[in-house]
Design a protein around this motif. Structure first.
Motif, mmCIF file in Angstrom:
data_model
loop_
_atom_site.group_PDB
_atom_site.id
_atom_site.type_symbol
_atom_site.label_atom_id
_atom_site.label_comp_id
_atom_site.label_asym_id
_atom_site.label_seq_id
_atom_site.Cartn_x
_atom_site.Cartn_y
_atom_site.Cartn_z
ATOM 1 N N GLY A 78 0.852 -1.003 0.016
ATOM 2 C CA GLY A 78 -0.053 0.034 0.149
ATOM 3 C C GLY A 78 0.993 1.213 -0.050
ATOM 4 N N LYS A 79 1.878 1.289 0.681
ATOM 5 C CA LYS A 79 2.816 2.580 0.699
ATOM 6 C C LYS A 79 3.510 2.461 -0.363
ATOM 7 C CE LYS A 79 3.597 2.129 5.866
ATOM 8 N NZ LYS A 79 4.457 2.289 6.935
ATOM 9 N N GLU A 80 3.960 1.486 -1.008
ATOM 10 C CA GLU A 80 4.614 1.652 -2.423
ATOM 11 C C GLU A 80 3.494 2.106 -3.517
ATOM 12 O OE1 GLU A 80 6.009 -2.439 -3.194
ATOM 13 O OE2 GLU A 80 7.372 -2.319 -1.646
ATOM 14 N N THR A 81 2.133 1.836 -3.279
ATOM 15 C CA THR A 81 1.287 2.204 -4.375
ATOM 16 C C THR A 81 0.998 3.575 -4.173
ATOM 17 O OG1 THR A 81 0.367 -0.101 -4.507
ATOM 18 C CG2 THR A 81 -0.870 1.721 -5.287
ATOM 19 N N ARG A 82 0.986 4.012 -3.026
ATOM 20 C CA ARG A 82 0.658 5.481 -2.605
ATOM 21 C C ARG A 82 1.756 6.310 -3.205
ATOM 22 N NH1 ARG A 82 2.306 9.756 -0.540
ATOM 23 N NH2 ARG A 82 4.169 8.762 0.549
ATOM 24 N N GLU A 83 3.100 5.913 -2.985
ATOM 25 C CA GLU A 83 4.261 6.602 -3.456
ATOM 26 C C GLU A 83 4.088 6.681 -5.106
ATOM 27 O OE1 GLU A 83 7.815 4.839 -1.716
ATOM 28 O OE2 GLU A 83 7.232 5.500 0.025
ATOM 29 N N LYS A 84 3.843 5.671 -5.794
ATOM 30 C CA LYS A 84 3.826 5.516 -7.143
ATOM 31 C C LYS A 84 2.615 6.502 -7.714
ATOM 32 C CE LYS A 84 2.695 2.357 -10.767
ATOM 33 N NZ LYS A 84 1.696 1.612 -11.119
ATOM 34 N N LEU A 85 1.351 6.099 -7.025
ATOM 35 C CA LEU A 85 0.203 7.117 -7.506
ATOM 36 C C LEU A 85 0.274 8.471 -7.095
ATOM 37 C CD1 LEU A 85 -2.771 4.909 -6.343
ATOM 38 C CD2 LEU A 85 -1.889 5.352 -8.413
ATOM 39 N N THR A 86 1.062 8.956 -6.224
ATOM 40 C CA THR A 86 1.392 10.281 -5.798
ATOM 41 C C THR A 86 2.344 10.839 -6.801
ATOM 42 O OG1 THR A 86 1.396 10.024 -3.754
ATOM 43 C CG2 THR A 86 2.557 12.075 -4.256
ATOM 44 N N GLN A 87 3.418 10.052 -7.515
ATOM 45 C CA GLN A 87 4.235 10.590 -8.484
ATOM 46 C C GLN A 87 3.358 10.628 -9.660
ATOM 47 O OE1 GLN A 87 7.092 7.788 -8.739
ATOM 48 N NE2 GLN A 87 8.551 8.488 -6.974
ATOM 49 N N GLU A 88 2.702 9.892 -10.064
ATOM 50 C CA GLU A 88 1.642 9.796 -11.209
ATOM 51 C C GLU A 88 0.873 11.128 -11.343
ATOM 52 O OE1 GLU A 88 -0.480 6.337 -11.818
ATOM 53 O OE2 GLU A 88 1.553 5.084 -12.174
ATOM 54 N N TRP A 89 0.334 11.112 -10.050
ATOM 55 C CA TRP A 89 -0.506 12.425 -9.987
ATOM 56 C C TRP A 89 0.028 13.891 -10.089
ATOM 57 C CZ3 TRP A 89 -5.353 14.168 -10.015
ATOM 58 C CH2 TRP A 89 -5.779 15.416 -9.461
ATOM 59 N N GLU A 90 1.290 13.982 -9.390
ATOM 60 C CA GLU A 90 1.993 15.004 -9.477
ATOM 61 C C GLU A 90 2.416 15.713 -11.118
ATOM 62 O OE1 GLU A 90 5.251 14.544 -6.736
ATOM 63 O OE2 GLU A 90 3.548 15.135 -5.098
#
Length: 107
Positions: A78-90
């Motif tokens: 979940g933490k890895e996914t959050r980081e990945k999605l945050t980068q994609e969002w930014e």
């Protein structure tokens, strides 16, 4: 805010809140609702889906205000996914902002 736009980002919002602290469903709704208007009915299907995907685990904790509450705790996935999605969002926000700036400069 446009409903479709909101639905697309709520998964990241759920993961981001749970990355800060474990929450039960209603608490999670309240945390997200501070910035984005949502309802309980919006969050629970997301929680079920993300739980099936292994992004967090659940545990029960006694409550002084009624039955035990189901808390959600972010897993490493979940933490890895959050980081990945945050980068994609930014990246997405930056690109949309570029398009908007270009359109504004053409006016």
């Amino acid at each position: 805010m446009n409903t479709q736009l909101k639905k697309g980002i709520l998964e990241l919002c759920v993961l981001a809140v749970l990355d800060k602290k474990d929450c039960y469903g209603y608490e999670l709704v309240n945390e997200i609702s501070k910035d984005i208007e949502i309802s309980d009915g919006t969050i629970y299907p997301i929680l079920r889906r993300l739980n099936k995907e292994g992004y967090f685990t659940t545990y029960l904790q006694e409550s002084t205000e009624g039955p035990p509450r189901k808390y959600y705790k972010l897993t490493d996935l979940g933490k890895e996914t959050r980081e990945k999605l945050t980068q994609e969002w930014e990246t997405f926000v930056e690109r949309v902002n570029n398009i908007l700036k270009e359109a504004d400069s053409n006016d």
